[in-house]
Motif scaffolding. Sequence first.
Motif, PDB file in Angstrom:
ATOM      1  N   PHE A  81      51.080  33.539  28.440  1.00 61.61           N
ATOM      2  CA  PHE A  81      49.935  34.001  27.653  1.00 61.61           C
ATOM      3  C   PHE A  81      48.615  33.791  28.402  1.00 61.61           C
ATOM      4  O   PHE A  81      47.776  34.697  28.412  1.00 61.61           O
ATOM      5  CB  PHE A  81      49.917  33.317  26.283  1.00 61.61           C
ATOM      6  CG  PHE A  81      48.866  33.873  25.378  1.00 61.61           C
ATOM      7  CD1 PHE A  81      48.953  35.178  24.904  1.00 61.61           C
ATOM      8  CD2 PHE A  81      47.781  33.103  25.012  1.00 61.61           C
ATOM      9  CE1 PHE A  81      47.973  35.705  24.087  1.00 61.61           C
ATOM     10  CE2 PHE A  81      46.798  33.623  24.186  1.00 61.61           C
ATOM     11  CZ  PHE A  81      46.898  34.919  23.720  1.00 61.61           C
ATOM     12  N   THR A 109      47.384  23.447  31.740  1.00 63.00           N
ATOM     13  CA  THR A 109      48.393  24.331  31.156  1.00 63.00           C
ATOM     14  C   THR A 109      49.718  24.104  31.864  1.00 63.00           C
ATOM     15  O   THR A 109      49.806  24.274  33.086  1.00 63.00           O
ATOM     16  CB  THR A 109      47.973  25.810  31.313  1.00 63.00           C
ATOM     17  OG1 THR A 109      46.674  25.974  30.740  1.00 63.00           O
ATOM     18  CG2 THR A 109      48.951  26.736  30.629  1.00 63.00           C
ATOM     19  N   MET A 119      47.267  26.956  23.350  1.00 64.94           N
ATOM     20  CA  MET A 119      46.088  27.217  24.150  1.00 64.94           C
ATOM     21  C   MET A 119      44.898  27.322  23.194  1.00 64.94           C
ATOM     22  O   MET A 119      44.941  28.060  22.214  1.00 64.94           O
ATOM     23  CB  MET A 119      46.269  28.511  24.940  1.00 64.94           C
ATOM     24  CG  MET A 119      45.098  28.823  25.813  1.00 64.94           C
ATOM     25  SD  MET A 119      45.364  30.130  27.026  1.00 64.94           S
ATOM     26  CE  MET A 119      45.302  31.566  26.001  1.00 64.94           C
ATOM     27  N   ARG A 169      53.382  24.615  33.444  1.00 65.49           N
ATOM     28  CA  ARG A 169      53.943  25.775  34.146  1.00 65.49           C
ATOM     29  C   ARG A 169      54.768  26.662  33.223  1.00 65.49           C
ATOM     30  O   ARG A 169      54.735  27.876  33.330  1.00 65.49           O
ATOM     31  CB  ARG A 169      54.814  25.313  35.312  1.00 65.49           C
ATOM     32  CG  ARG A 169      54.035  24.707  36.431  1.00 65.49           C
ATOM     33  CD  ARG A 169      55.000  24.266  37.548  1.00 65.49           C
ATOM     34  NE  ARG A 169      54.334  23.387  38.476  1.00 65.49           N
ATOM     35  CZ  ARG A 169      53.652  23.811  39.530  1.00 65.49           C
ATOM     36  NH1 ARG A 169      53.558  25.093  39.758  1.00 65.49           N
ATOM     37  NH2 ARG A 169      53.066  22.956  40.328  1.00 65.49           N
ATOM     38  N   ARG A 170      55.494  26.079  32.317  1.00 67.57           N
ATOM     39  CA  ARG A 170      56.372  26.861  31.437  1.00 67.57           C
ATOM     40  C   ARG A 170      55.596  27.614  30.360  1.00 67.57           C
ATOM     41  O   ARG A 170      56.156  28.443  29.665  1.00 67.57           O
ATOM     42  CB  ARG A 170      57.429  25.965  30.813  1.00 67.57           C
ATOM     43  CG  ARG A 170      56.880  24.932  29.887  1.00 67.57           C
ATOM     44  CD  ARG A 170      57.950  23.955  29.408  1.00 67.57           C
ATOM     45  NE  ARG A 170      57.372  22.927  28.578  1.00 67.57           N
ATOM     46  CZ  ARG A 170      56.723  21.866  29.023  1.00 67.57           C
ATOM     47  NH1 ARG A 170      56.595  21.677  30.323  1.00 67.57           N
ATOM     48  NH2 ARG A 170      56.214  20.976  28.195  1.00 67.57           N
ATOM     49  N   ARG A 171      54.291  27.349  30.219  1.00 70.93           N
ATOM     50  CA  ARG A 171      53.476  27.998  29.189  1.00 70.93           C
ATOM     51  C   ARG A 171      52.324  28.796  29.784  1.00 70.93           C
ATOM     52  O   ARG A 171      51.237  28.851  29.216  1.00 70.93           O
ATOM     53  CB  ARG A 171      52.932  26.951  28.238  1.00 70.93           C
ATOM     54  CG  ARG A 171      54.028  26.278  27.481  1.00 70.93           C
ATOM     55  CD  ARG A 171      53.541  25.581  26.304  1.00 70.93           C
ATOM     56  NE  ARG A 171      54.693  25.008  25.612  1.00 70.93           N
ATOM     57  CZ  ARG A 171      54.593  24.161  24.637  1.00 70.93           C
ATOM     58  NH1 ARG A 171      53.397  23.804  24.223  1.00 70.93           N
ATOM     59  NH2 ARG A 171      55.659  23.689  24.070  1.00 70.93           N
ATOM     60  N   ARG A 172      52.547  29.441  30.904  1.00 68.88           N
ATOM     61  CA  ARG A 172      51.474  30.179  31.572  1.00 68.88           C
ATOM     62  C   ARG A 172      51.542  31.686  31.377  1.00 68.88           C
ATOM     63  O   ARG A 172      50.723  32.414  31.919  1.00 68.88           O
ATOM     64  CB  ARG A 172      51.456  29.854  33.070  1.00 68.88           C
ATOM     65  CG  ARG A 172      51.006  28.431  33.310  1.00 68.88           C
ATOM     66  CD  ARG A 172      50.770  28.140  34.748  1.00 68.88           C
ATOM     67  NE  ARG A 172      50.358  26.742  34.888  1.00 68.88           N
ATOM     68  CZ  ARG A 172      50.234  26.129  36.029  1.00 68.88           C
ATOM     69  NH1 ARG A 172      50.459  26.776  37.162  1.00 68.88           N
ATOM     70  NH2 ARG A 172      49.876  24.870  36.066  1.00 68.88           N
TER      71      ARG A 172
END
Length: 128
Positions: A70, A63, A1, A65-68
Amino acid sequence: MSKLDGLAFGGTGLAAWSAATLFYAAFGGGVLESAFWFYALNAFAAAAAVTFAFQAVARLTHTPRRRRLFPMLMFSTPGLVAGALVVSRYAEVMPTTDPVSVGRYGAFLVVLYVAVAASIFERSPHKA
């Protein structure tokens, strides 16, 4: 991010908290707290609006879905900190409301942020 994405999530989270708090300050004591069903309906409607804001920023920033997790923390932290400050100084911030309303305002915020947190576990749609 990226830093810009972090600012987008944090800024949108602060704006969402501000809108929810202003809504509660305007309608909490007189209208929302008049009946439990009306309070619950508005809490869930506000939670849906705040969750929509989070999901919209997540989609605009691409972003996955698996990295939401943070990004959700970046979105929620400004509102949780500001909400804690409002709860600790509720009588000074909202002097015209009943002191009992502090718990109801806190519960209102809990519903908002639990809905946002639950939304990160949403599964992607299955393609046929």
